[in-house]
Structure formats: structure tokens, C-alpha cells
Design a protein around this motif. Structure first.
Motif, PDB file in Angstrom:
ATOM      1  N   LEU A 160       0.819  -1.201   0.000  1.00 21.72           N
ATOM      2  CA  LEU A 160       0.000   0.000   0.000  1.00 21.72           C
ATOM      3  C   LEU A 160       0.860   1.261   0.000  1.00 21.72           C
ATOM      4  N   GLY A 161       1.940   1.225   0.777  1.00 16.85           N
ATOM      5  CA  GLY A 161       2.822   2.392   0.838  1.00 16.85           C
ATOM      6  C   GLY A 161       3.488   2.697  -0.485  1.00 16.85           C
ATOM      7  N   GLY A 162       3.686   1.684  -1.307  1.00 17.15           N
ATOM      8  CA  GLY A 162       4.321   1.882  -2.609  1.00 17.15           C
ATOM      9  C   GLY A 162       3.347   2.033  -3.759  1.00 17.15           C
ATOM     10  N   ALA A 163       2.056   1.977  -3.478  1.00 22.88           N
ATOM     11  CA  ALA A 163       1.064   2.029  -4.554  1.00 22.88           C
ATOM     12  C   ALA A 163       0.925   3.438  -5.118  1.00 22.88           C
ATOM     13  N   ARG A 164       0.787   3.508  -6.429  1.00 25.32           N
ATOM     14  CA  ARG A 164       0.538   4.799  -7.065  1.00 25.32           C
ATOM     15  C   ARG A 164      -0.964   5.044  -7.244  1.00 25.32           C
ATOM     16  N   GLN A 165      -1.736   3.978  -7.361  1.00 28.93           N
ATOM     17  CA  GLN A 165      -3.178   4.100  -7.564  1.00 28.93           C
ATOM     18  C   GLN A 165      -3.889   3.112  -6.642  1.00 28.93           C
ATOM     19  N   PRO A 166      -3.903   3.389  -5.319  1.00 25.50           N
ATOM     20  CA  PRO A 166      -4.546   2.460  -4.393  1.00 25.50           C
ATOM     21  C   PRO A 166      -6.055   2.676  -4.346  1.00 25.50           C
ATOM     22  N   GLY A 167      -6.770   1.612  -4.044  1.00 23.74           N
ATOM     23  CA  GLY A 167      -8.221   1.683  -3.839  1.00 23.74           C
ATOM     24  C   GLY A 167      -8.619   0.853  -2.642  1.00 23.74           C
ATOM     25  N   VAL A 168      -9.715   1.234  -2.006  1.00 22.85           N
ATOM     26  CA  VAL A 168     -10.195   0.530  -0.825  1.00 22.85           C
ATOM     27  C   VAL A 168     -11.650   0.146  -1.045  1.00 22.85           C
ATOM     28  N   VAL A 169     -11.982  -1.135  -0.764  1.00 24.23           N
ATOM     29  CA  VAL A 169     -13.359  -1.622  -0.831  1.00 24.23           C
ATOM     30  C   VAL A 169     -13.738  -2.119   0.558  1.00 24.23           C
ATOM     31  N   LEU A 170     -14.825  -1.584   1.093  1.00 25.84           N
ATOM     32  CA  LEU A 170     -15.292  -1.965   2.428  1.00 25.84           C
ATOM     33  C   LEU A 170     -16.642  -2.668   2.307  1.00 25.84           C
ATOM     34  N   GLY A 171     -16.726  -3.857   2.922  1.00 29.79           N
ATOM     35  CA  GLY A 171     -17.951  -4.640   2.856  1.00 29.79           C
ATOM     36  C   GLY A 171     -18.641  -4.771   4.198  1.00 29.79           C
ATOM     37  N   GLY A 172     -19.595  -5.684   4.251  1.00 28.07           N
ATOM     38  CA  GLY A 172     -20.383  -5.878   5.458  1.00 28.07           C
ATOM     39  C   GLY A 172     -19.567  -6.297   6.661  1.00 28.07           C
ATOM     40  N   ALA A 181      -6.381  -1.495  12.316  1.00 32.56           N
ATOM     41  CA  ALA A 181      -5.569  -0.783  13.313  1.00 32.56           C
ATOM     42  C   ALA A 181      -4.090  -1.071  13.091  1.00 32.56           C
ATOM     43  N   GLY A 182      -3.758  -2.339  12.812  1.00 34.21           N
ATOM     44  CA  GLY A 182      -2.368  -2.693  12.554  1.00 34.21           C
ATOM     45  C   GLY A 182      -1.839  -2.045  11.293  1.00 34.21           C
ATOM     46  N   LEU A 183      -2.648  -1.996  10.242  1.00 33.97           N
ATOM     47  CA  LEU A 183      -2.231  -1.341   9.005  1.00 33.97           C
ATOM     48  C   LEU A 183      -2.032   0.155   9.222  1.00 33.97           C
ATOM     49  N   ALA A 184      -2.956   0.773   9.949  1.00 32.98           N
ATOM     50  CA  ALA A 184      -2.847   2.213  10.184  1.00 32.98           C
ATOM     51  C   ALA A 184      -1.559   2.552  10.934  1.00 32.98           C
ATOM     52  N   ARG A 185      -1.215   1.754  11.935  1.00 35.69           N
ATOM     53  CA  ARG A 185       0.016   2.019  12.687  1.00 35.69           C
ATOM     54  C   ARG A 185       1.232   1.910  11.787  1.00 35.69           C
ATOM     55  N   ARG A 186       1.252   0.891  10.956  1.00 31.14           N
ATOM     56  CA  ARG A 186       2.408   0.691  10.084  1.00 31.14           C
ATOM     57  C   ARG A 186       2.524   1.796   9.050  1.00 31.14           C
ATOM     58  N   LEU A 187       1.404   2.227   8.507  1.00 34.66           N
ATOM     59  CA  LEU A 187       1.445   3.292   7.508  1.00 34.66           C
ATOM     60  C   LEU A 187       1.833   4.626   8.143  1.00 34.66           C
TER      61      LEU A 187
END
Length: 530
Positions: A196-208, A324-330
Motif C-alpha cells: 500500500l505504501g508503494g502504490a501509485r493508484q490504491p483503492g479501498v473496498v469496504l464490505g459488510g 488498526a495494525g495497518l494504520a500504525r504501520r502506515l
């Protein structure tokens, strides 16, 4: 302790105080014990309605919805609702009697006898279990609640042979136990953060799987926004993920996966973070959708890692812990490439969205003006919902949108809205349905009147099954069996003891919905489509 007493005592230990269902010849012992224990017994007019009500209750409270039916037809009547709950990952517990323990394998004409009740129901939900003794009943209840807490919550069925309900035995009631949420693999989080940190065109999909019923603070949504803002990534939600993040946020694209422009954008993302979603055709409105970049999947269900869209980085974990773990790392790692603060450019989807929703634009605008932000919206599989409200009615937390996606049953809105209002009486609730879908469960008006619910029920009338009519025309065929005679819905509502009103303009709809939210009984509001 009798089997019925053991069942209810076990349910009470898990905090159950409400049950939806219909008394019958074989479940009277259960109802006797529910009443003795002070459990509120609500009586929809059909077991399918009981199942939908329990589903709606579960979605807004976070606790399981409990359904009690009698043997045979009562169970089968609830089966469609169980299958819908399975599709949408709702924790619903169906409890029913079964044929007695000494019943011969090939049957003998017992009342409500089924060839294989547990087998038929087990094919539609997570599991169906027939207990063999009174002592086994508390263990079966504990297993049900454990399955709701561990992994993907889905409906289950406990069958108790009718003779065991009045039989007595020494029963040990174990205290409820807690199951910790699944923690993510640190190495997988490291790899996901690197991608994610190296992505130039990231996208996020959130489900149920990112929804947190009963929690107005929406902590999962805040964590998802934190990740997206750190990346400058746009967010799109599935139907069941609608409202998990504020749709007014600059990065939010809303529930627009069915829009071609949005799907094309998602396919061009070099890294996609998909959280709590199947990325299924029911959300995408496309069978052959393919991603062009790397896929990071976060889901409590391991099977999702190898479905139609195989994860490059699988993270089997609770969504909150993983985000939460991803947010801390980013936060700790600067991005390896610069990006615009609002994510990479994408084609403007507003024109296509306006074209899809044009027929219902007036209705949706009126609802938007009339409904408070905290409204729980319950939609049926009707055109005004999936072509209109789902994609064009903005929702910000703490609102919630309930919809029968995937399995796609009809008749969901009214009984599920009753369940939602029962579970969250402090929140405004509105039901949205087409005239065809509403007639699958209109008898539940009696239930809503009996409970004195301030419930607006908006019916968009297109004279039958409008979606199927349009599909027939697309096939070049004459519409067959889709143009339906409709009753005077407003008069029918009044006959049930509800309020009823037909409106013609968006302004009248807005006024009617606002008044219905303050009424002492439900209100049916009929509006012509388009």
C-alpha cells in the motif's frame, strides 16, 4: 429441569430477552418457559416474517436474533429468511421442535412430520443440530453463540425432539465464555503496508464485515478512513458496507460498485485493499469482473482468500484489529511515492449515476430531506432501492442501511424494519419497498400496529414486478405475468389499524415521511414510480 426450561435458561445466560416466532402445537413448552423467564415474545404473522425480523434485530443490535417456530411447516416457512441471513452473515438462531426421539426413520404420519428437517435446514444455514438428550441442550446453545462470535456470523438451527421439551433431567448450565477476535498475522500486515505504501493508484473496498452493529462510533469506519487518508485512496463500499464511512467524505465514492465507471476505476488500481467483502457479482453487478492490480484481503472467513478474487496478501483476522495494525504501520512508514491528497484521478461517475437513478430522483431527494441522519433504512429488493436509495441516498454514520443482498429475497423490508425498530427503539426506522415486494409480507402490518411502531413504510408503485418487466423487454419478449393488480395500499393500511396515504409529489412524500416518524402507529405511504 425440563428440556424447554434448559433451553430458555441457556438463552437467558447469553442475554436473550426477545424472541420472534409463532406458537404451535409442539413448541408450547418453549413458550411457557419464555414467558416465565420474562422473555419478550413477538408474533409476526408468518414465520418468514419472524426470520426477517430476527435478521433486522441482529443487524442493528450486534446480538443474535432468535426465532422460535413449531415443527415442519413452521421451520420451512422460516427457511428463506435463514438463507438470506446466511448470504448476509447475520447471526440468527432458529429453535424448533422436531419429531420425538422414538420416531421411526421412515415416518408414521406424525403431525408436521418432515422427511429430514435438520438436513433440509442445514443445507441453507451454517449448521443444523438435533439434540439427543435434555442434558445436551445447553451445550447446543453454547455452540450456537460460539459460532456467532468466532469467524463469520451466520444463522444456525437447533432442533429439540418434541418429547424432550417436557422431559426432565439433571442439567448443568455452564457460564458463557468469551472468544477473542482473530488477530492478524504481523508478517501479513507488514507485507500489506509495504504494498500500500508503494502504490501509485490504491483503492479501498469496504464490505459488510466492516459494520459494527449497535456502535454509533463506527470505530472500524474511522480506522478505514485513517488508512485511506494516509494513502490518498478512494473508498467504495458494497451494499452491506453502505454507511460504514461517511459518504460525504471527499474520498468516499459511496455504494457505487454497480456503476461502470467505478468498476473500471477499481480494475485499474495497482493495489486494492478489500475488507470484509466477497467482491461478489451481487455487489458488482458483473459476473466476470477482474482486478488488474494486487489484492490485499482482510476477512474473518479464510475461504474468502481463495474465492473469485484470490488474495495476493491474505489477512485472516478481525477487521478492526487488521485495520488498526495497518494504520500504525502506515503512520510509521513514509510512502515511497508521492500522491495527490484525494487519490489518483478517475473519470467522473456522476453522469452515469444520475442516469441510473433518474426515475427515482425525486423520491430519493424527498427522503434525504425528511430522514434524520441517524435513521436506519431498511430496503427490499425493489427498483427504488437498488437503482435509487442504495446508490443515491447518502448515508453518514450513525445511520445504517439494511438490504437483502446476495440471496435476494422479496418481502424483507417490513418485517426486518420491525425487528430493527424493536432492537433500537431510540432510532428512527423507515422501510422502502416496491409494490410487488411489499405484497410478500404485507400481513406484518398487523405486527407493526400491535407493537405501536412509528414506522414509515414507503411503497414505490410501478404496477407489478418492474425489474423483471424491463428484463423481459431487453430479451425482446412480451412482458408476461409481471403486471399485477394492486390493492389500495393506503386503505389496506387503515384496515389493519395503521395510517395510510397516497402521495403524488416529492414534497408530499417528504411531508408524509416526516409526519410518519412522529405517529403512534406505522404509516403506509404510496408513491407512483418516477
Amino acid at each position: 429441569m425440563t428440556g424447554a426450561a434448559a433451553l430458555v435458561a441457556a438463552l437467558r445466560r447469553y442475554g436473550v430477552d426477545t424472541a420472534f416466532g409463532i406458537p404451535g402445537a409442539h413448541n408450547l413448552a418453549i413458550y411457557q418457559e419464555l414467558d416465565r423467564a420474562g422473555v419478550r415474545c413477538l408474533t409476526p404473522r408468518h414465520e418468514q416474517g419472524a426470520g426477517y425480523a430476527a435478521d433486522g434485530y441482529a443487524r442493528v443490535t450486534g446480538g443474535p436474533g432468535v426465532v422460535v417456530t413449531t415443527t415442519g411447516p413452521g421451520v420451512v416457512n422460516a427457511a428463506a429468511a435463514l438463507a438470506q441471513a446466511y448470504s448476509d452473515s447475520s447471526p440468527v438462531l432458529l429453535v424448533s421442535p422436531g419429531v420425538p426421539t422414538d420416531h421411526p426413520r421412515h415416518g408414521r404420519g406424525y403431525l408436521h412430520e418432515s422427511k429430514d428437517q435438520t438436513g433440509s435446514v442445514g443445507a441453507l444455514c451454517a449448521w443444523s443440530h438435533r439434540v439427543s438428550s435434555v442434558r445436551e441442550i445447553p451445550a447446543a446453545v453454547a455452540r450456537a453463540f460460539a459460532s456467532f462470535a468466532e469467524g463469520r456470523p451466520r444463522p444456525v438451527h437447533i432442533e429439540i425432539p418434541a418429547d424432550l421439551l417436557d422431559a426432565e433431567a439433571e442439567v448443568a448450565l455452564a457460564p458463557p465464555y468469551r472468544i477473542a477476535p482473530r488477530t492478524p498475522d504481523p508478517d501479513a500486515l507488514d507485507e500489506a503496508a509495504r504494498l500500500l505504501g508503494g502504490a501509485r493508484q490504491p483503492g479501498v473496498v469496504l464490505g459488510g464485515g466492516t459494520q459494527t452493529p449497535g456502535d454509533d462510533g463506527q470505530p472500524v469506519g474511522r480506522l478505514a478512513l485513517r488508512v485511506a487518508e494516509r494513502l490518498g485512496a478512494r473508498i467504495v463500499t458494497t451494499v452491506n458496507g453502505k454507511g460504514v464511512v461517511p459518504e460525504s467524505h471527499p474520498l468516499a465514492l459511496g455504494t457505487t460498485l454497480r456503476i461502470d465507471v467505478v468498476r473500471r476505476w477499481l480494475a485499474t488500481c495497482d493495489v486494492v485493499l478489500a475488507v470484509g467483502t466477497e467482491l461478489g457479482p451481487a455487489d458488482l453487478w458483473e459476473d466476470g469482473f477482474a482486478l488488474g492490480g494486487r489484492l490485499i484481503r482482510v476477512d474473518v472467513d479464510p475461504a474468502q482468500m481463495y474465492g473469485d478474487h484470490v488474495a495476493d496478501v491474505p489477512i485472516v483476522a478481525d477487521a478492526r484489529l487488521a485495520l488498526a495494525g495497518l494504520a500504525r504501520r502506515l503512520d510509521e512508514t513514509p510512502p515511497s511515492s508521492p500522491r495527490e491528497p484525494r487519490g489518483h484521478p478517475m473519470p467522473d461517475h456522476r453522469a452515469e449515476l444520475a442516469d441510473v437513478t433518474r426515475r427515482w430522483a425525486g423520491q430519493i431527494a424527498a427522503l434525504r430531506r425528511a430522514l434524520p441522519d441517524e435513521t436506519i433504512i431498511v430496503g427490499d429488493n425493489s427498483m427504488m432501492v437498488y437503482h435509487g436509495a442504495l446508490v443515491a441516498l447518502p448515508m453518514d454514520p450513525p445511520g445504517r442501511f439494511l438490504f437483502p443482498t446476495g440471496y435476494g429475497t422479496l418481502g424483507f423490508a417490513l418485517p426486518a424494519a420491525i425487528g430493527a425498530k424493536t432492537g433500537r427503539p431510540d432510532r428512527p426506522v423507515v422501510a422502502l419497498a416496491g409494490d410487488g415486494a411489499f405484497q410478500f409480507s404485507l400481513q406484518e402490518l398487523a405486527t407493526a400496529v400491535e407493537l405501536r411502531l412509528a414506522l414509515p413504510i414507503v411503497i414505490s408503485d410501478n404496477g407489478g414486478f418492474g425489474e423483471i418487466r424491463d428484463e423481459m423487454r431487453l430479451r425482446g419478449m412480451r412482458p408476461v405475468a409481471v403486471d399485477l393488480h394492486a390493492p389500495d395500499f393506503a386503505a389496506l393500511a387503515r384496515a389493519y389499524g395503521a395510517k395510510g396515504r397516497a402521495v403524488k409529489t416529492p414534497a408530499e412524500l417528504e411531508e408524509a415521511v416526516a409526519e410518519a416518524l412522529e405517529a403512534e402507529v406505522p404509516t403506509v405511504i404510496v408513491v407512483p414510480e418516477g
